[in-house]
Design a protein around this motif. Structure first.
Motif: not given
Length: 369
Positions: A204, A207-208, A360, A364-365, A369
């Motif tokens: 995760t 991914n970010l 992820t 993100k939400q 991000w």
């Protein structure tokens, strides 16, 4: 010229030629095999980056128990050696580490003795390279001591990613039972399938573009731990050596933007008041150390339908209570299904990827991000 003088002259020329050939061969070997020029760069070198809970009491021998702690460096040349000591807590306990060169496919190796000199694979260009080392195994397996690198030159790395995430949990979060690439379930040692680097938390974060820290211990629970374990997570949350409940961690070293809590699998179904009160108290402990972080309470991704329904009900009540009482930065996330294709009902490698994809998208939400 006398015959004896002639023979002596020939022998002298032969000896000179012999040593000349030896010297040329030595120099040629040195140009193609530069190990003789490798220098030791000790663990306290300021070009080496560390992320995770580490015991820094000996700056030349940095001690690591927690899974997922990682070390990064940049070196010049085609050769590099990693110097690591292994506790070998019992006769058969040898930690696994993950190694990543130049961001390419990672590979996992097992340490073989108390002292280990690990050479990166041959075939590297004589240029600049990055290296990452990640502890794949549990604190239950024992510590590793990082001693340093041997290479031609260490170079400065770019700054770490600004984003930081901490993942609090049990064996799922630490990556237990997921990697069947070398040892099938039920074979070898209980930790042979550990792989913290490929666990959902580390994935995760990658991914970010975020740093990660896995504050995780196999078997641990919120109020009840399994497997004859005498500690629970709220008790050991402030420690470097979680299993031993020792060495205080300095929270100033790592202030995450996001914290996830993935507990409950080892607790099982407990009295709702007892469990929820303990969870609220734990969140308040976390909040004291991390006043600005978003805290996400997760269901257990390996839980069956019955336990999942209970955890969903508990977490809704817990987050509603925290929000109503002034902490608006506490959230909940329920995984979409059960992930249990690894050893002992744990998520396997593919499951961890899917769990990371879910988490992820949610982070993100939440964070934009």
């Amino acid at each position: 010229m006398a015959k004896s003088d002639y023979l002596i002259s020939v022998m002298k020329k032969f000896i000179c030629l012999f040593f000349l050939v030896l010297i040329n061969n030595f120099l040629a070997a040195g140009m193609t095999h530069p190990e003789h020029i490798l220098k030791l760069f000790k663990a306290n070198n300021n070009h080496i980056q560390y992320t995770g809970r580490i015991d820094y009491s000996d700056p030349l021998k940095l001690r690591i128990w927690a899974p997922g702690v990682y070390i990064q460096a940049k070196f010049k040349g085609s050769q590099c050696e990693i110097l690591i000591d292994d506790e070998v807590a019992s006769e058969n306990n040898h930690n696994y580490i993950e190694i990543l060169i130049d961001g390419k496919k990672p590979y996992r190796i097992q340490l073989t003795g108390k002292t280990n000199v690990i050479k990166v694979p041959d075939g590297l260009d004589d240029t600049e390279h990055t290296i990452m080392i990640c502890k794949d195994t549990e604190s239950n397996v024992g510590y590793i001591d990082f001693i340093g690198f041997r290479c031609e030159q260490l170079l400065p790395l770019p700054p770490k990613p600004k984003r930081k995430i901490e993942y609090i949990g049990d064996s799922i979060t630490s990556g237990t039972g997921m990697d069947l690439s070398t040892t099938p379930c039920g074979k070898g040692q209980w930790y042979d399938q550990h792989n913290a680097y490929m666990s959902y938390g580390a994935r995760t974060s990658r991914n970010l573009d975020a740093q990660w820290q896995l504050t995780a211990l196999a078997g641990v629970g919120l109020i009840h731990s399994c497997c004859n374990m005498n500690v629970v997570m709220p008790q050991i949350f402030d420690k470097v050596f979680l299993r031993g409940d020792t060495i205080n961690w300095d929270f100033k070293q790592y202030q995450p933007d996001v914290i996830t809590i993935c507990l409950g699998q080892n607790d099982g179904i407990k009295d709702s008041t007892l469990y929820c009160d303990a969870y609220v108290k734990f969140i308040k402990i976390i909040r004291q150390d991390y006043p600005k972080a978003d805290i996400i309470c997760l269901t257990s991704p390996m839980a069956d339908k019955t336990l999942t329904a209970v955890l969903q009900r508990y977490l809704k009540g817990i987050t509603d209570y925290m929000n109503t009482n002034g902490d608006k930065k506490v959230y909940k996330y329920f995984f979409s299904r059960q992930y249990h294709n690894g050893c002992g009902g744990h998520p396997d490698m593919q499951d961890h990827q899917l769990i990371a994809d879910e988490l992820t998208a949610y982070i993100k939400q939440l964070k934009g991000w």
